[in-house]
Design an enzyme around this catalytic site. Structure first.
Site, PDB file in Angstrom:
ATOM      1  N   GLY A  33       0.841  -1.189   0.000  1.00 53.22           N
ATOM      2  CA  GLY A  33       0.000   0.000   0.000  1.00 53.22           C
ATOM      3  C   GLY A  33       0.875   1.236   0.000  1.00 53.22           C
ATOM      4  O   GLY A  33       2.090   1.152  -0.170  1.00 53.22           O
ATOM      5  N   LYS A  53       3.908  -6.797   8.749  1.00 49.81           N
ATOM      6  CA  LYS A  53       3.574  -5.497   8.172  1.00 49.81           C
ATOM      7  C   LYS A  53       4.749  -4.565   8.419  1.00 49.81           C
ATOM      8  O   LYS A  53       5.148  -4.358   9.563  1.00 49.81           O
ATOM      9  CB  LYS A  53       2.306  -4.950   8.844  1.00 49.81           C
ATOM     10  N   ASP A 162     -11.442   2.067   7.536  1.00 47.26           N
ATOM     11  CA  ASP A 162     -11.307   1.738   6.115  1.00 47.26           C
ATOM     12  C   ASP A 162     -12.030   0.427   5.834  1.00 47.26           C
ATOM     13  O   ASP A 162     -11.441  -0.527   5.332  1.00 47.26           O
ATOM     14  CB  ASP A 162      -9.820   1.638   5.741  1.00 47.26           C
TER      15      ASP A 162
END
Lengths: 262, 204
Positions: A33, A53, A162
């Site tokens: 992302g 992550k 989100d």
């Protein structure tokens, strides 16, 4: 034509985090992302998969600010995840983190995101020529499970920030019947809490629902009519949900952003 | 049962972990005393195994301590004390030693030794030293053996997990976590513990 052989080797354009340069089962880049890279890696044992992550530093930011933002974001995501998990909201558990180095290892969730499963299911049905509104039982069930998972998260004081069908996973349930059950079966797991925050404001909750509703409208328009099922299950999932649904009507009228006029 | 040698994921091969589990320890106060006296012969993490629920629980603490060592971020004296501290859900080092470290009353003991380039340690030497100084029965470092030693009530209290797996009142049809409850429950407990440990020290 020149072929850059190095390109096929490096799975990502940014240098790997130090943690992935140490010996382990090779990590695989699975998503990228604007803010973070997501790898499939391993935690402690070669047999235990995890999602790693990594938030690389941004060269255009002042180093001090960059480090502070990275630390803050890693920690707030990890905090929200552990809070959800403690309260029984279905999210990946947190294994380890190093906020200074910009990474976090979380539980690997098997299965696929709802967006993919739902689109496969919808297109298969279209091919089979089943008209809309017929044999929707599986779809209704999925929508309800989504509604109660989201409600559960809101009920413990977390908003996602989100909510799209790409951030909802369907994890296969081992007990389910022959050949893994249907395409829409499985347990909903909420993922990617990178924009999440701790809030009990009806406004924030309503915006979560609104974003999800829009996601259904734009990527699965054939399922949009069943969004009421999501809301129905949501309403029953925690006390105060009905107020959020009222608020949602307001948000629909004006859009996600609150007017700052007057 | 012999000493087990473990290499963790994302840890350089130069940092090998040695683990040994003992039960029916009879000289815990002697061992405790060596730590207090700072006897350099006893550079081990001596963990009270009754507050360890699984291998993964222990390995997570070791991993965090070694990662902090590699990042020059140790908060306590050395990597071995850091392993004990890494088990803690909070930042109180002395308290973490009292809760997770050996005490004169300890009967089950998990011994961890990290071999590092600056202080390498060979498995045979560790084993022979432990055999000599630990008065107890060496057993398999396995989930099954650990489980029999675990004081679950105490573990849940330490990690503040008194409502098991997300039961926070308000009639919860537990549709979230599958069917097979008991093994599911202890896996869930493990997950929550790993989360508390990972978030220790998270300020800002």
């Amino acid at each position: 034509m020149e072929v850059d052989t190095s390109l096929s080797q490096s799975s990502s354009p940014v240098p790997l985090p130090l943690i992935l340069q140490r010996p382990s089962v090779p990590a695989i880049l699975i998503a990228q992302g604007a803010e973070a890279l997501l790898f499939r890696s391993t935690y402690l044992l070669p047999s235990l998969p995890c999602a790693l992550k990594y938030r690389p530093s941004k060269p255009y930011r002042h180093p001090t600010l960059d480090l502070r933002l990275t630390k803050h974001r890693i920690l707030s995501e990890a905090r929200v995840l552990t809070k959800c998990r403690r309260e029984g909201v279905p999210v990946p558990g947190v294994y380890a983190l190093d906020e200074g180095a910009g990474w976090m290892m979380i539980e690997w969730v098997d299965g696929e995101v709802v967006r993919i499963r739902l689109n496969e299911w919808l297109s298969r049905r279209a091919q089979e020529g089943v008209p809309q509104g017929v044999e929707d039982g599986k779809l209704v069930g999925l929508m309800r499970r989504i509604g109660s998972a989201v409600g559960r998260m809101h009920g413990v004081g977390v908003v996602h920030g989100d909510l799209t069908t790409s951030n909802l996973m369907l994890r296969p349930v081992p007990a389910e019947g022959v050949n893994g059950g249907g395409m829409l079966d499985g347990e909903i797991v909420l993922i990617d809490f990178g924009l999440a925050s701790q809030s009990t404001q009806d406004e924030d909750r309503a915006v979560d629902l609104y974003v999800l509703e829009r996601a259904f409208g734009s990527t699965h328009s054939k399922a949009e009519s069943l969004f009421t099922e999501v809301l129905g299950a949501y309403e029953k999932s925690f006390k105060g949900a009905n107020i959020v649904l009222k608020k949602l009507e307001e948000v629909r009228m004006r859009g996600r952003k609150r007017s700052m006029l007057g | 049962m012999a000493l087990e040698c473990i290499n963790l994921e994302h840890v350089p091969a130069s940092h090998t972990i040695h683990a040994a589990l003992f039960q029916n320890i009879k000289n815990a106060s002697f061992l405790h005393q060596q730590l207090l006296a700072g006897n350099t012969e006893f550079e081990y993490a001596l963990i009270d195994a009754s507050v360890i629920i699984s291998r993964l629980h222990a390995l997570a603490a070791i991993y965090r301590a070694v990662n902090d060592l590699l990042g020059n971020k140790l908060r306590s004296r050395n990597v071995h004390s850091e392993i004990v501290f890494s088990l803690s859900p909070n930042n109180n080092i002395a308290e973490s030693f009292r809760r997770f470290g050996i005490s004169p009353e300890t009967t089950s003991l998990l011994v961890i030794k990290v071999s590092t380039p600056s202080s390498p340690a060979a498995g045979e030497d560790i084993q022979s030293h432990l055999s000599k100084v630990v008065d107890g029965e060496q057993v398999d470092f396995s989930d099954g053996v650990l489980r029999a030693m675990t004081d679950m009530v105490r573990v849940k209290k330490i990690y503040k997990l008194n409502y098991s797996s997300g039961v926070n009142g308000r009639g919860k049809e537990n549709a979230v976590y599958g069917s097979d409850r008991t093994s599911q429950d202890s896996k869930e407990l493990e997950m929550l513990i790993l989360g508390s440990m990972a978030l220790r020290g998270a300020t800002n």
